[in-house]
Write an enzyme that holds these catalytic residues in place. Structure first.
Site, PDB file in Angstrom:
ATOM      1  N   SER A  83     -85.033 -43.053 -39.679  1.00 22.45           N
ATOM      2  CA  SER A  83     -84.933 -41.936 -40.735  1.00 22.45           C
ATOM      3  C   SER A  83     -85.862 -41.900 -41.776  1.00 22.45           C
ATOM      4  CB  SER A  83     -83.495 -41.558 -40.992  1.00 22.45           C
ATOM      5  OG  SER A  83     -82.727 -40.844 -39.784  1.00 22.45           O
ATOM      6  N   SER A 189     -77.697 -34.197 -41.161  1.00 25.62           N
ATOM      7  CA  SER A 189     -77.701 -33.620 -39.753  1.00 25.62           C
ATOM      8  C   SER A 189     -79.443 -33.851 -39.324  1.00 25.62           C
ATOM      9  CB  SER A 189     -77.407 -32.133 -39.732  1.00 25.62           C
ATOM     10  OG  SER A 189     -77.658 -31.581 -38.576  1.00 25.62           O
TER      11      SER A 189
END
Length: 365
Positions: A83, A189
């Site tokens: 991420s 999310s």
């Protein structure tokens, strides 16, 4: 194939322009000690670090890249940054705003009509800003029970080469009820960043990965940074990656090869500690964004950052950056607000939990 954790290999340090002439001692000694302590305490294979501070660089490796052979880790290795990809994606979106090609307060519906239909319950009109700061209220596709089975259970080993399209993953996400009204609160999310990548493609006419390459990777000379798309391999040199499938397996599995298309603009990239550190330093120094967009990305008022987050350490130092976890790899990248001091750590396992202690050791000396 399963793999246990071998005893840590001897650590190695390298430096360029470091004023420490006492070998492994000096200003990064606490960082190196914290790395060794972490892999022992958490039964991890190995950890590497890359630090940039006022023009000097320092790197270190502790533990092993291969638990079967005992091959030591190297600071030059490439790894999946997970991420941390989100900061790259958000930077491109903010560049497009600076160019007047989109606005952060544009709705997703404007650019991707029908992709995120209103559910008739929650307030409509999710904005691009709300994607970037995770306040969209959209369900994260990887929380879907079917995706959990495919990604976080032993079934992953039979499906790790599967290809996923972002449109299909978003469709899966919006089949679930929204969690809250847009803008109500932050909740992480991965769906948000798949949509951000789709917006980039719609605005520019090119895949988000090509935009990251043209706008960030090439200008900064990040020669070891790639967007693999559906390619499963890691460029050499690299460590083997070991995974407990995010709780789905008690025994570490070797998961070095995988198709990262399930992560896409939310987490597919491959890089090195040196390249990631160079990126965050350049970002904070204003080399990638005008001041107005940088101030939106890294707000001074405590609002959620855009593709980046903040943490205040016990010693009072506030850092900005991102963590990244993907099968067989855990990464943390942090920087001071002025970009003068950055640190990037990678562990070739996905159950590492001591990254904050590494940051404390490096920045609280």
């Amino acid at each position: 194939m399963t793999a246990g954790t071998a005893a840590p290999a001897a650590a190695a340090d390298t430096r360029s322009g470091d004023d420490d002439s006492r070998g492994h001692g000096g200003r990064h000694a606490a960082t190196r000690t914290a790395m060794a302590d972490m892999i022992r305490a958490e039964d991890l294979p190995g950890t590497i670090a890359g630090v940039r501070e006022d023009g000097d660089t320092w790197s270190a490796a502790v533990g092993v890249a291969d638990t079967a052979t005992g091959r030591p880790r190297s600071p030059r290795e490439r790894f999946r940054i997970g991420s941390v990809t989100k900061t790259f994606t958000a930077t491109v979106v903010l560049q497009l705003q600076a160019e007047g090609r989109l606005g952060l307060d544009d709705t997703v519906e404007r650019w991707l009509p029908g992709t995120v239909p209103d559910d008739g319950i929650h307030r409509p009109g999710i904005t691009i800003r709300q994607l970037l700061n995770h306040t969209s209220g959209l369900y994260s596709y990887d929380d879907d029970p079917q995706m959990i089975r495919l990604l976080a259970s032993p079934d992953f080993m039979a499906h790790r080469y599967d290809t996923y399209r972002p449109e299909d993953l978003v469709r899966l996400a919006v089949s679930h009820p929204r969690l809250f009204d847009p803008g109500e609160k932050p909740q992480y999310s991965n769906t948000d960043y798949l949509l951000a990548g789709m917006v980039i493609a719609k605005v520019t006419g090119r895949p988000y990965g090509e935009e990251i390459e043209q706008r960030i990777i090439r200008p900064l000379g990040l020669s070891a940074t790639t967007l693999p798309g559906t390619a499963a391999g890691l460029p050499r040199p690299h460590a083997l990656g070991y995974s407990k499938l995010f709780g789905g397996s008690k025994t570490p599995l070797e998961t070095t090869e995988l198709n990262p298309s399930w992560a896409g603009a939310a987490g597919e990239m491959i890089s090195t500690t040196a390249d990631v550190g160079r990126f965050y330093s350049a970002l904070m120094r204003g080399k990638l964004l005008p001041q107005a967009e940088l101030d939106e990305m890294v707000p001074a008022d405590g609002a959620p950052g855009l593709g980046i987050g903040s943490v205040t350490l016990a010693c009072g130092v506030t850092l900005w950056g991102h963590t990244g976890g993907i099968h067989g790899s855990s990464t943390v990248a942090v920087t001071t607000r002025d970009g003068r001091h950055t640190a990037v750590f990678n562990t070739n396992a996905d159950w590492a939990d001591g990254e904050r202690r590494l940051a404390e050791a490096e920045f609280c000396r």
